[in-house]
Design a protein around this motif. Sequence first.
Motif, PDB file in Angstrom:
ATOM      1  N   ILE A   1       0.847  -1.187   0.000  1.00  9.17           N
ATOM      2  CA  ILE A   1       0.000   0.000   0.000  1.00  9.17           C
ATOM      3  C   ILE A   1       0.886   1.242   0.000  1.00  9.17           C
ATOM      4  O   ILE A   1       1.785   1.365   0.831  1.00  9.17           O
ATOM      5  N   THR A   2       0.659   2.137  -0.926  1.00  6.82           N
ATOM      6  CA  THR A   2       1.498   3.322  -1.041  1.00  6.82           C
ATOM      7  C   THR A   2       0.674   4.599  -0.936  1.00  6.82           C
ATOM      8  O   THR A   2      -0.506   4.626  -1.293  1.00  6.82           O
ATOM      9  N   LYS A   3       1.334   5.636  -0.445  1.00  9.52           N
ATOM     10  CA  LYS A   3       0.748   6.970  -0.455  1.00  9.52           C
ATOM     11  C   LYS A   3       1.201   7.681  -1.722  1.00  9.52           C
ATOM     12  O   LYS A   3       2.167   7.290  -2.356  1.00  9.52           O
ATOM     13  N   SER A   4       0.502   8.727  -2.084  1.00 13.97           N
ATOM     14  CA  SER A   4       0.964   9.568  -3.187  1.00 13.97           C
ATOM     15  C   SER A   4       2.014  10.535  -2.646  1.00 13.97           C
ATOM     16  O   SER A   4       2.001  10.874  -1.458  1.00 13.97           O
ATOM     17  N   GLY A   5       2.928  10.965  -3.494  1.00 13.30           N
ATOM     18  CA  GLY A   5       3.956  11.892  -3.038  1.00 13.30           C
ATOM     19  C   GLY A   5       5.179  11.881  -3.940  1.00 13.30           C
ATOM     20  O   GLY A   5       5.153  11.340  -5.047  1.00 13.30           O
ATOM     21  N   GLN A   6       6.259  12.453  -3.448  1.00 13.77           N
ATOM     22  CA  GLN A   6       7.493  12.632  -4.212  1.00 13.77           C
ATOM     23  C   GLN A   6       8.548  11.603  -3.813  1.00 13.77           C
ATOM     24  O   GLN A   6       8.765  11.357  -2.633  1.00 13.77           O
ATOM     25  N   VAL A   7       9.186  11.025  -4.820  1.00 18.48           N
ATOM     26  CA  VAL A   7      10.323  10.132  -4.617  1.00 18.48           C
ATOM     27  C   VAL A   7      11.486  10.667  -5.460  1.00 18.48           C
ATOM     28  O   VAL A   7      11.306  11.000  -6.628  1.00 18.48           O
ATOM     29  N   THR A   8      12.655  10.750  -4.844  1.00 18.98           N
ATOM     30  CA  THR A   8      13.837  11.242  -5.552  1.00 18.98           C
ATOM     31  C   THR A   8      14.981  10.256  -5.401  1.00 18.98           C
ATOM     32  O   THR A   8      15.280   9.804  -4.291  1.00 18.98           O
ATOM     33  N   ALA A   9      15.610   9.933  -6.520  1.00 18.78           N
ATOM     34  CA  ALA A   9      16.812   9.094  -6.505  1.00 18.78           C
ATOM     35  C   ALA A   9      18.025  10.011  -6.599  1.00 18.78           C
ATOM     36  O   ALA A   9      18.213  10.698  -7.601  1.00 18.78           O
ATOM     37  N   HIS A  10      18.821  10.042  -5.546  1.00 14.84           N
ATOM     38  CA  HIS A  10      20.034  10.861  -5.522  1.00 14.84           C
ATOM     39  C   HIS A  10      21.225   9.974  -5.917  1.00 14.84           C
ATOM     40  O   HIS A  10      21.573   9.041  -5.185  1.00 14.84           O
ATOM     41  N   ILE A  11      21.834  10.261  -7.053  1.00 14.04           N
ATOM     42  CA  ILE A  11      22.994   9.497  -7.510  1.00 14.04           C
ATOM     43  C   ILE A  11      24.256  10.272  -7.142  1.00 14.04           C
ATOM     44  O   ILE A  11      24.479  11.382  -7.629  1.00 14.04           O
ATOM     45  N   HIS A  12      25.048   9.692  -6.273  1.00 17.59           N
ATOM     46  CA  HIS A  12      26.193  10.403  -5.710  1.00 17.59           C
ATOM     47  C   HIS A  12      27.504  10.041  -6.421  1.00 17.59           C
ATOM     48  O   HIS A  12      27.545   9.174  -7.297  1.00 17.59           O
ATOM     49  N   GLU A  13      28.556  10.750  -6.024  1.00 15.93           N
ATOM     50  CA  GLU A  13      29.887  10.548  -6.595  1.00 15.93           C
ATOM     51  C   GLU A  13      30.352   9.101  -6.394  1.00 15.93           C
ATOM     52  O   GLU A  13      30.084   8.477  -5.365  1.00 15.93           O
ATOM     53  N   ALA A  14      31.052   8.584  -7.400  1.00 16.97           N
ATOM     54  CA  ALA A  14      31.609   7.233  -7.304  1.00 16.97           C
ATOM     55  C   ALA A  14      32.695   7.181  -6.229  1.00 16.97           C
ATOM     56  O   ALA A  14      33.427   8.151  -6.015  1.00 16.97           O
ATOM     57  N   ILE A  15      32.770   6.043  -5.560  1.00 16.48           N
ATOM     58  CA  ILE A  15      33.777   5.814  -4.520  1.00 16.48           C
ATOM     59  C   ILE A  15      34.828   4.860  -5.062  1.00 16.48           C
ATOM     60  O   ILE A  15      34.527   3.716  -5.432  1.00 16.48           O
ATOM     61  N   ASP A  16      36.054   5.319  -5.142  1.00 15.54           N
ATOM     62  CA  ASP A  16      37.156   4.500  -5.647  1.00 15.54           C
ATOM     63  C   ASP A  16      37.473   3.374  -4.657  1.00 15.54           C
ATOM     64  O   ASP A  16      37.551   3.596  -3.450  1.00 15.54           O
ATOM     65  N   THR A  17      37.644   2.163  -5.166  1.00 15.24           N
ATOM     66  CA  THR A  17      37.918   1.013  -4.289  1.00 15.24           C
ATOM     67  C   THR A  17      39.307   0.418  -4.529  1.00 15.24           C
ATOM     68  O   THR A  17      39.601  -0.667  -4.016  1.00 15.24           O
ATOM     69  N   THR A  18      40.142   1.112  -5.278  1.00 11.52           N
ATOM     70  CA  THR A  18      41.451   0.537  -5.630  1.00 11.52           C
ATOM     71  C   THR A  18      42.348   0.310  -4.421  1.00 11.52           C
ATOM     72  O   THR A  18      43.215  -0.558  -4.452  1.00 11.52           O
ATOM     73  N   ASP A  19      42.163   1.104  -3.358  1.00 11.73           N
ATOM     74  CA  ASP A  19      43.008   0.929  -2.166  1.00 11.73           C
ATOM     75  C   ASP A  19      42.313   0.122  -1.078  1.00 11.73           C
ATOM     76  O   ASP A  19      42.790   0.046   0.049  1.00 11.73           O
ATOM     77  N   TRP A  20      41.188  -0.524  -1.409  1.00  9.98           N
ATOM     78  CA  TRP A  20      40.468  -1.331  -0.432  1.00  9.98           C
ATOM     79  C   TRP A  20      41.131  -2.705  -0.309  1.00  9.98           C
ATOM     80  O   TRP A  20      41.524  -3.311  -1.301  1.00  9.98           O
ATOM     81  N   THR A  21      41.235  -3.176   0.912  1.00  3.26           N
ATOM     82  CA  THR A  21      41.785  -4.502   1.180  1.00  3.26           C
ATOM     83  C   THR A  21      40.885  -5.198   2.192  1.00  3.26           C
ATOM     84  O   THR A  21      40.002  -4.569   2.800  1.00  3.26           O
ATOM     85  N   LEU A  22      41.140  -6.472   2.398  1.00  2.00           N
ATOM     86  CA  LEU A  22      40.369  -7.206   3.403  1.00  2.00           C
ATOM     87  C   LEU A  22      40.617  -6.639   4.798  1.00  2.00           C
ATOM     88  O   LEU A  22      39.746  -6.707   5.672  1.00  2.00           O
ATOM     89  N   ASP A  23      41.788  -6.065   4.997  1.00  3.42           N
ATOM     90  CA  ASP A  23      42.127  -5.511   6.307  1.00  3.42           C
ATOM     91  C   ASP A  23      41.354  -4.224   6.617  1.00  3.42           C
ATOM     92  O   ASP A  23      41.006  -3.972   7.778  1.00  3.42           O
ATOM     93  N   ASN A  24      41.102  -3.396   5.591  1.00  2.00           N
ATOM     94  CA  ASN A  24      40.405  -2.127   5.852  1.00  2.00           C
ATOM     95  C   ASN A  24      38.949  -2.134   5.377  1.00  2.00           C
ATOM     96  O   ASN A  24      38.294  -1.097   5.375  1.00  2.00           O
TER      97      ASN A  24
END
Length: 255
Positions: A205-228
């Motif tokens: 069941i839904t109400k009427s109203g406004q929905v907005t999809a905010h697409i944000h800046e990409a997050i670089d994962t090149t320095d991601w490791t299992l440790d961090n």
Amino acid sequence: MSYPDFGFPEYLRSILAIAIFFLIFLLFTPIILFLLLISFGKASNFVVERIAPIMVRPVMWVSGISFDVKMHADQLTSPAVFIINHSSTLDVLTLLALGLPKIRFVAKWEFQYNPIFLILGRLTGQIFIKRKKTDKAIQTLKKTHRRIKRDQLSVMMAPEGSRKHPGIIGPFKKGPFRMAMDLDYPIVPIYFEGNRDLSKGGTMITKSGQVTAHIHEAIDTTDWTLDNLEEKMKEVRNKYLEWENVEDDDVRSIS
């Protein structure tokens, strides 16, 4: 654009929208199957990017939902692992309405119990996982890596795993972040504003109203490791808490 009121209570308008949703899927299924057959499956991206948004827009219109997309980046990064905050049945509509390029959705296995979703999902290369069986879910995701990388596809996942979670932003699971690391993809956070307010939890069941999809800046994962990884996941989740304007302690106390 004006949205219909029909003079109906919310639940009757929602039932009408649900009926239209399944009717549209029934009508479009033969068209989509034809396109996929004559293109030997090459039309999958066209179906997800062009046809899917057309299919869900009438459902939103009947529901009285105005949908908007706001970019908080200079351009859309693709391919990438896109993630969303997941707390409403409306998320299915808003995900399809986005029409992101060369996207594939990671969805729960149970969606296949609907024969239409099973046929269309399998033919367009969507990814179905058994969320309660972590090992099998990880194996399924790993099997798709080669195809995703080869075809330069993007992936859409919900780090909370399910819309049924404690608080507004639930705990994050490692799946989307491990996949981004394995694929050497950036992570693009999408924050849905309004979905939870118009349709809470598992209700249709839904109400009427406004929905907005905010697409944000990409997050670089090149320095991601299992440790961090845990630390990086926490940083990403904190962004969603900021966008919701809540503290972590507040999230745990809200049902």
